[in-house]
Design a protein around this motif. Sequence first.
Motif, PDB file in Angstrom:
ATOM      1  N   ALA A  39       0.852  -1.183   0.000  1.00  0.00           N
ATOM      2  CA  ALA A  39       0.000   0.000   0.000  1.00  0.00           C
ATOM      3  C   ALA A  39       0.889   1.234   0.000  1.00  0.00           C
ATOM      4  O   ALA A  39       1.946   1.249   0.630  1.00  0.00           O
ATOM      5  CB  ALA A  39      -0.913   0.003   1.226  1.00  0.00           C
ATOM      6  N   ILE A  40       0.463   2.268  -0.716  1.00  0.00           N
ATOM      7  CA  ILE A  40       1.314   3.453  -0.853  1.00  0.00           C
ATOM      8  C   ILE A  40       1.302   4.331   0.388  1.00  0.00           C
ATOM      9  O   ILE A  40       2.070   5.291   0.463  1.00  0.00           O
ATOM     10  CB  ILE A  40       0.909   4.292  -2.080  1.00  0.00           C
ATOM     11  CG1 ILE A  40      -0.535   4.815  -1.939  1.00  0.00           C
ATOM     12  CG2 ILE A  40       1.060   3.475  -3.366  1.00  0.00           C
ATOM     13  CD1 ILE A  40      -0.926   5.814  -3.017  1.00  0.00           C
ATOM     14  N   ASP A  41       0.450   4.003   1.385  1.00  0.00           N
ATOM     15  CA  ASP A  41       0.438   4.844   2.582  1.00  0.00           C
ATOM     16  C   ASP A  41       1.506   4.431   3.589  1.00  0.00           C
ATOM     17  O   ASP A  41       2.101   5.271   4.248  1.00  0.00           O
ATOM     18  CB  ASP A  41      -0.948   4.851   3.241  1.00  0.00           C
ATOM     19  CG  ASP A  41      -1.479   3.454   3.524  1.00  0.00           C
ATOM     20  OD1 ASP A  41      -0.765   2.469   3.211  1.00  0.00           O
ATOM     21  OD2 ASP A  41      -2.599   3.347   4.043  1.00  0.00           O
ATOM     22  N   ASP A  42       1.776   3.130   3.720  1.00  0.00           N
ATOM     23  CA  ASP A  42       2.803   2.713   4.677  1.00  0.00           C
ATOM     24  C   ASP A  42       3.946   1.916   4.038  1.00  0.00           C
ATOM     25  O   ASP A  42       4.970   1.689   4.677  1.00  0.00           O
ATOM     26  CB  ASP A  42       2.189   1.898   5.819  1.00  0.00           C
ATOM     27  CG  ASP A  42       1.410   0.683   5.322  1.00  0.00           C
ATOM     28  OD1 ASP A  42       1.602   0.286   4.152  1.00  0.00           O
ATOM     29  OD2 ASP A  42       0.614   0.135   6.102  1.00  0.00           O
ATOM     30  N   ASP A  43       3.755   1.463   2.776  1.00  0.00           N
ATOM     31  CA  ASP A  43       4.805   0.737   2.046  1.00  0.00           C
ATOM     32  C   ASP A  43       5.323  -0.466   2.829  1.00  0.00           C
ATOM     33  O   ASP A  43       6.508  -0.813   2.754  1.00  0.00           O
ATOM     34  CB  ASP A  43       5.984   1.663   1.697  1.00  0.00           C
ATOM     35  CG  ASP A  43       5.661   2.582   0.535  1.00  0.00           C
ATOM     36  OD1 ASP A  43       4.866   2.180  -0.333  1.00  0.00           O
ATOM     37  OD2 ASP A  43       6.208   3.695   0.481  1.00  0.00           O
ATOM     38  N   MET A  44       4.449  -1.137   3.575  1.00  0.00           N
ATOM     39  CA  MET A  44       4.897  -2.248   4.410  1.00  0.00           C
ATOM     40  C   MET A  44       5.333  -3.459   3.589  1.00  0.00           C
ATOM     41  O   MET A  44       6.281  -4.148   3.940  1.00  0.00           O
ATOM     42  CB  MET A  44       3.777  -2.660   5.369  1.00  0.00           C
ATOM     43  CG  MET A  44       3.524  -1.660   6.487  1.00  0.00           C
ATOM     44  SD  MET A  44       4.862  -1.590   7.681  1.00  0.00           S
ATOM     45  CE  MET A  44       4.608  -3.104   8.561  1.00  0.00           C
ATOM     46  N   ASN A  45       4.599  -3.756   2.492  1.00  0.00           N
ATOM     47  CA  ASN A  45       4.937  -4.913   1.653  1.00  0.00           C
ATOM     48  C   ASN A  45       5.080  -6.176   2.505  1.00  0.00           C
ATOM     49  O   ASN A  45       6.083  -6.883   2.462  1.00  0.00           O
ATOM     50  CB  ASN A  45       6.236  -4.638   0.878  1.00  0.00           C
ATOM     51  CG  ASN A  45       6.655  -5.807   0.002  1.00  0.00           C
ATOM     52  OD1 ASN A  45       5.819  -6.574  -0.451  1.00  0.00           O
ATOM     53  ND2 ASN A  45       7.949  -5.955  -0.211  1.00  0.00           N
TER      54      ASN A  45
END
Length: 249
Positions: free
Chosen positions: A119-125
């Motif tokens: 997700a582009i909000d937290d970039d957790m991957n």
Amino acid sequence: MKLLVPVKRVVDYNVKVRVKSDHSGVELAGVKMSMNPFDEIAVEEAVRLREKGIATEIIAVSMGVAACQETLRTALAMGADRGILVETDAELQPLAVAKLLKALVEREQPRMVIMGKQAIDDDMNATGQMLAALLGWPQGTFASKLTIDGDHATVIREIDGGLETISLTLPAVVTSDLRLNEPRYASLPNIMKARKKPIETIKPADLGVDPAPRLTTVTVMEPPKRQAGIKVGSVHELVEKLRNEAKVI
């Protein structure tokens, strides 16, 4: 074949993110929200698989506040058949999302979960990998091409310095990268049809999952502002500044 596609409501990628004055997080009040771009790619890939006659049903899933229904309607307008909203006000972190998805997979019995790589909000991957581990399913992450033949899926994934091709036995988890496809725009007729498609609303407790966060955000800070550049009058001056001021040579 039934497909499950998680979609997340995030700050629109065109919006300049602002940090709250108390540094507790990102300002969301009055900010335009939209579907996570990597999740759009996942929805598009699922729709293409159904158009090829491989998939028979696409279930879009979102988690969070009631406003996440807007994100589900977008997925339905793109071609998903029905939606499920796991409604909660809790801060959802990757492990909680993976546990909720695991419970939904066990209930819906899809043959594949296609989701955005991050997700582009937290970039957790992390959610896709956690879900595959919890289910004990094979995973194909960072997919730039997906091919399904019977009970096997071939995933071409992007790695440092090239591409890797892997073969997965279904059921499996696949996470989408940017080059997997280009999502379509939802047409007005499909947007109107999406209003009539069903969205089921459930609570985390209905799935037997406690979504309480395990990580605590200490502080959120904006990155330091870049200093203005300068003009130099000659190559000699440039070399001097690089050597004595920037100390990079």
